[in-house]
Design a protein around this motif. Structure first.
Motif, PDB file in Angstrom:
ATOM      1  N   ARG A 118       0.828  -1.216   0.000  1.00 51.34           N
ATOM      2  CA  ARG A 118       0.000   0.000   0.000  1.00 51.34           C
ATOM      3  C   ARG A 118       0.855   1.256   0.000  1.00 51.34           C
ATOM      4  O   ARG A 118       1.718   1.437   0.850  1.00 51.34           O
ATOM      5  CB  ARG A 118      -0.953  -0.010   1.203  1.00 51.34           C
ATOM      6  CG  ARG A 118      -1.987  -1.123   1.107  1.00 51.34           C
ATOM      7  CD  ARG A 118      -3.073  -1.031   2.175  1.00 51.34           C
ATOM      8  NE  ARG A 118      -4.154  -1.955   1.882  1.00 51.34           N
ATOM      9  CZ  ARG A 118      -4.181  -3.239   2.260  1.00 51.34           C
ATOM     10  NH1 ARG A 118      -3.209  -3.732   2.985  1.00 51.34           N
ATOM     11  NH2 ARG A 118      -5.198  -4.002   1.924  1.00 51.34           N
TER      12      ARG A 118
ATOM     13  N   THR B 274       0.811   5.614  -0.450  1.00 45.46           N
ATOM     14  CA  THR B 274      -0.017   6.820  -0.516  1.00 45.46           C
ATOM     15  C   THR B 274       0.812   8.010  -0.956  1.00 45.46           C
ATOM     16  O   THR B 274       1.995   8.118  -0.618  1.00 45.46           O
ATOM     17  CB  THR B 274      -0.723   7.132   0.811  1.00 45.46           C
ATOM     18  OG1 THR B 274      -1.612   8.249   0.598  1.00 45.46           O
ATOM     19  CG2 THR B 274       0.255   7.511   1.912  1.00 45.46           C
TER      20      THR B 274
ATOM     21  N   PHE C 247      -3.284   5.037  -2.570  1.00 46.18           N
ATOM     22  CA  PHE C 247      -4.230   5.982  -1.978  1.00 46.18           C
ATOM     23  C   PHE C 247      -3.791   7.408  -2.315  1.00 46.18           C
ATOM     24  O   PHE C 247      -2.733   7.848  -1.859  1.00 46.18           O
ATOM     25  CB  PHE C 247      -4.269   5.799  -0.461  1.00 46.18           C
ATOM     26  CG  PHE C 247      -4.804   4.461  -0.033  1.00 46.18           C
ATOM     27  CD1 PHE C 247      -6.159   4.262   0.124  1.00 46.18           C
ATOM     28  CD2 PHE C 247      -3.942   3.395   0.199  1.00 46.18           C
ATOM     29  CE1 PHE C 247      -6.662   3.030   0.519  1.00 46.18           C
ATOM     30  CE2 PHE C 247      -4.434   2.153   0.586  1.00 46.18           C
ATOM     31  CZ  PHE C 247      -5.806   1.966   0.748  1.00 46.18           C
TER      32      PHE C 247
ATOM     33  N   ASN D 120      -4.200  11.074  -1.641  1.00 44.41           N
ATOM     34  CA  ASN D 120      -4.764  11.882  -0.544  1.00 44.41           C
ATOM     35  C   ASN D 120      -4.657  13.368  -0.816  1.00 44.41           C
ATOM     36  O   ASN D 120      -3.635  13.857  -1.315  1.00 44.41           O
ATOM     37  CB  ASN D 120      -4.020  11.571   0.768  1.00 44.41           C
ATOM     38  CG  ASN D 120      -4.151  12.735   1.753  1.00 44.41           C
ATOM     39  OD1 ASN D 120      -3.247  13.562   1.886  1.00 44.41           O
ATOM     40  ND2 ASN D 120      -5.301  12.850   2.385  1.00 44.41           N
TER      41      ASN D 120
ATOM     42  N   PHE E 146      -5.543   6.960   7.894  1.00 44.16           N
ATOM     43  CA  PHE E 146      -5.439   5.543   7.519  1.00 44.16           C
ATOM     44  C   PHE E 146      -5.463   4.669   8.769  1.00 44.16           C
ATOM     45  O   PHE E 146      -5.056   5.111   9.839  1.00 44.16           O
ATOM     46  CB  PHE E 146      -4.115   5.277   6.778  1.00 44.16           C
ATOM     47  CG  PHE E 146      -4.017   5.940   5.441  1.00 44.16           C
ATOM     48  CD1 PHE E 146      -4.589   5.357   4.322  1.00 44.16           C
ATOM     49  CD2 PHE E 146      -3.359   7.151   5.300  1.00 44.16           C
ATOM     50  CE1 PHE E 146      -4.513   5.973   3.084  1.00 44.16           C
ATOM     51  CE2 PHE E 146      -3.268   7.768   4.058  1.00 44.16           C
ATOM     52  CZ  PHE E 146      -3.856   7.179   2.955  1.00 44.16           C
TER      53      PHE E 146
ATOM     54  N   LEU F 174       0.203   1.093   5.827  1.00 47.50           N
ATOM     55  CA  LEU F 174       0.917   1.675   4.683  1.00 47.50           C
ATOM     56  C   LEU F 174       2.357   1.170   4.623  1.00 47.50           C
ATOM     57  O   LEU F 174       3.026   1.051   5.652  1.00 47.50           O
ATOM     58  CB  LEU F 174       0.946   3.203   4.802  1.00 47.50           C
ATOM     59  CG  LEU F 174      -0.399   3.917   4.761  1.00 47.50           C
ATOM     60  CD1 LEU F 174      -0.217   5.405   5.081  1.00 47.50           C
ATOM     61  CD2 LEU F 174      -1.072   3.747   3.403  1.00 47.50           C
TER      62      LEU F 174
ATOM     63  N   VAL G 199       5.035   5.894   1.905  1.00 47.19           N
ATOM     64  CA  VAL G 199       4.358   7.193   1.884  1.00 47.19           C
ATOM     65  C   VAL G 199       5.248   8.162   1.116  1.00 47.19           C
ATOM     66  O   VAL G 199       6.444   8.260   1.403  1.00 47.19           O
ATOM     67  CB  VAL G 199       4.157   7.731   3.319  1.00 47.19           C
ATOM     68  CG1 VAL G 199       3.562   9.131   3.291  1.00 47.19           C
ATOM     69  CG2 VAL G 199       3.303   6.780   4.138  1.00 47.19           C
TER      70      VAL G 199
END
Lengths: 352, 352
Positions: free
Chosen positions: B52, B54, B92, B94, B128, B133, B136
């Motif tokens: 994952r 972001t 993701f 954001n 989150f 995550l 990032v």
């Protein structure tokens, strides 16, 4: 093609014209609570403390927020009743990329106790990683087909649907073409969810249904569409739109029977039907200032404006839905009301 | 308050006015590749096959798609080089809820090999679930403060920033107020990420920085803001806006030094600084049809229009940015170009 509900917060927005669909959410709330209490296998989920929920075809609220909160409350109860620490929730609001996510995001409940995300894409395909979802809800969305069956638009086909915009009073060939498209779409839907939902996870489906053995033409949504089609034909009579335009237009929706859903689930093989029942839908009502016909016409407008504009042009919209409003007010459709939704609860089972 | 970049795809949209920020992404691509190759602890992630990512403060593309694809390519290489099956990716995107997610979603690369989601909310808070995550990235966003420090707007405070819209040529008290707000915001940012990032996961920060020991007034972004402030003061002189309006306006941004970032990371205690360096930013250029001043003015317009409209009203926007464009063209700011970004790579470490 994707035709999302009307966005924004205006007079004809889905946000302000979705009380009918909300009725279905209220009517099935107890069923969802029972589903979670009785059928959710939380012992399988212990490796992660995040419980992931998605509302597929969520549109722009407020219905989706109500549905999601119901689920979270019920899951928290389940965890507590089994002596587990309640999980963190991540909620994925899904709809087509053309959906008005801007309005959805700015209207998220400020006091929500979950992490929110939007997921653009069609629920007929993969939109989540493998085994990443614990609870899927799809409310008033699974009747949407991925496309109009091509035969019904083909003048050379025995399934050509001349003079109609839907299958419910059409020939068997037309109905078969719609049913075949539904079966294909359900296969894609279930294949995608089989990969995305963890073992023991649940899929709750709420959708207007056609009870086994009842003719398509007898169910309320199809009667509405029939009325809607007659408004378009009236506009042909008045010379506002061409006959050709109506002949080349069909609505990409199909209201399946429990038997058809069972057959699709069986073919897929990754889910067990925990529950399947028909749930009465409350009769739509008007209010002191607005007739029932106006309310229903506005709700249908919020749902189908996009596809109507695309095919017929924006200029007919006001007149079309005014006509529909009057037809609703004059019709006896609501007197012998028998509206029912189908509630289906699927559990992802371990497969070899 | 949240002031997102200009949405849509129009003349003044962020989508069409973010080449400068894209330069920073290109300049740090190799650093990201190395970070992933050398510093990502994939053995810790084996329990899930979903990786994952972001992008915090992603705005509306296309930069975010470029940045995310870099990361995915590098992670795939890392998995392959260690003989692991490559993971599925969930990305993701954001930004604040007011960001134009509709444009973001409809411009997602159609051939992307990741599951996309949008996450509305401020990166100064939790957005989150815990430990969810793996990577990032936050590029050209961490200089945004959660608010203007209140002292600089307080006429009774020694930090009142009269006649200026920023701290770079202001009194020490003003600079201290800004620095204190940055420290508070970094504390919130790091606390949130400490909970959200898995152990062994990485946070890559790319942001215009102020090299240790260099006065704030000497760094390129602050020189731009100075020029921008002078355009507002010119409009006061011309009677277009009031002095009071300018006095009550300050930009909520702060460009920190490596020392300040180090101090914040140390106070937090959950991350190790794997890498921290200043990276030259290419000198902005115009093109055959557009002067450098016009390009830079449009890029700043895409970023700050929202906050300017809110405070001064929409009617001054065109004149203000025309004036800025001319000042840029006339200035010698670009001749002795020393623009630098700060690249910081943090790894989430196990804590007791």
């Amino acid at each position: 093609m994707a035709y999302p509900m009307n966005g924004g917060n205006g007079q004809y927005s889905y946000s302000n014209n979705s009380s009918f669909q909300r009725g279905a959410i209220h009517a099935t709330k107890e069923l969802i609570n029972e589903a979670i209490a009785e059928n959710l296998d939380i012992k399988n989920f212990s490796s992660s403390n995040t419980f992931r929920v998605t509302d597929l075809g969520c549109s722009v609220g407020p219905n989706t927020f109500v549905a999601v909160q119901n689920i979270i409350d019920a899951v928290n109860l389940k965890y507590q009743s089994q002596g587990h620490r309640t999980p963190e929730f991540q909620v994925f609001f899904n709809d087509h990329a053309l959906n008005d996510f801007n309005t959805l995001f700015t209207s998220l409940p400020p006091d929500r106790l979950y992490y929110a995300a939007g997921v653009p894409g069609s629920f007929h395909s993969r939109i989540f990683p493998s085994a990443s979802l614990h609870f899927v809800i799809i409310s008033y969305a699974l009747h949407c087909l991925s496309r109009v069956p091509k035969e019904v638009l083909d003048k050379t086909s025995p399934a050509y649907n001349k003079g109609r915009i839907h299958y419910s009073n059409s020939s068997d060939k037309v109905v078969e073409a719609y049913a075949a498209q539904y079966a294909k779409d359900m296969e894609c839907f279930l294949n995608a969810r089989a990969q995305e939902v963890v073992c023991g996870g649940l899929v709750a489906i709420i959708v207007p249904g056609c009870p086994n053995g009842i003719p398509h033409s007898q169910i309320f949504v199809n009667m509405w569409y029939e009325l809607f089609g007659s408004c378009l034909l009236d506009m042909v009579q008045k010379g506002i739109i061409s006959e050709e335009k109506v002949d080349s237009f069909n609505l990409p929706t199909y209201f399946a029977s429990p038997q058809e859903v069972e057959a699709a689930v069986e073919r897929n093989g990754c889910f067990h039907i925990e529950r399947m029942e028909m749930v009465p839908q409350e009769r739509p009502s008007g209010n002191s200032s607005t007739s029932r016909g106006r309310v229903m016409s506005s709700q249908i407008r919020a749902g189908v404006s996009g596809i109507i504009k695309e095919h017929f042009g924006e200029e007919i919209i006001d007149e079309l839905f005014d006509a529909l409003h009057k037809k609703f007010d004059e019709s006896s459709l609501f007197e012998s009301w028998n509206g029912t939704n189908m509630f289906v609860l699927l559990k992802r089972i371990a497969t070899i």
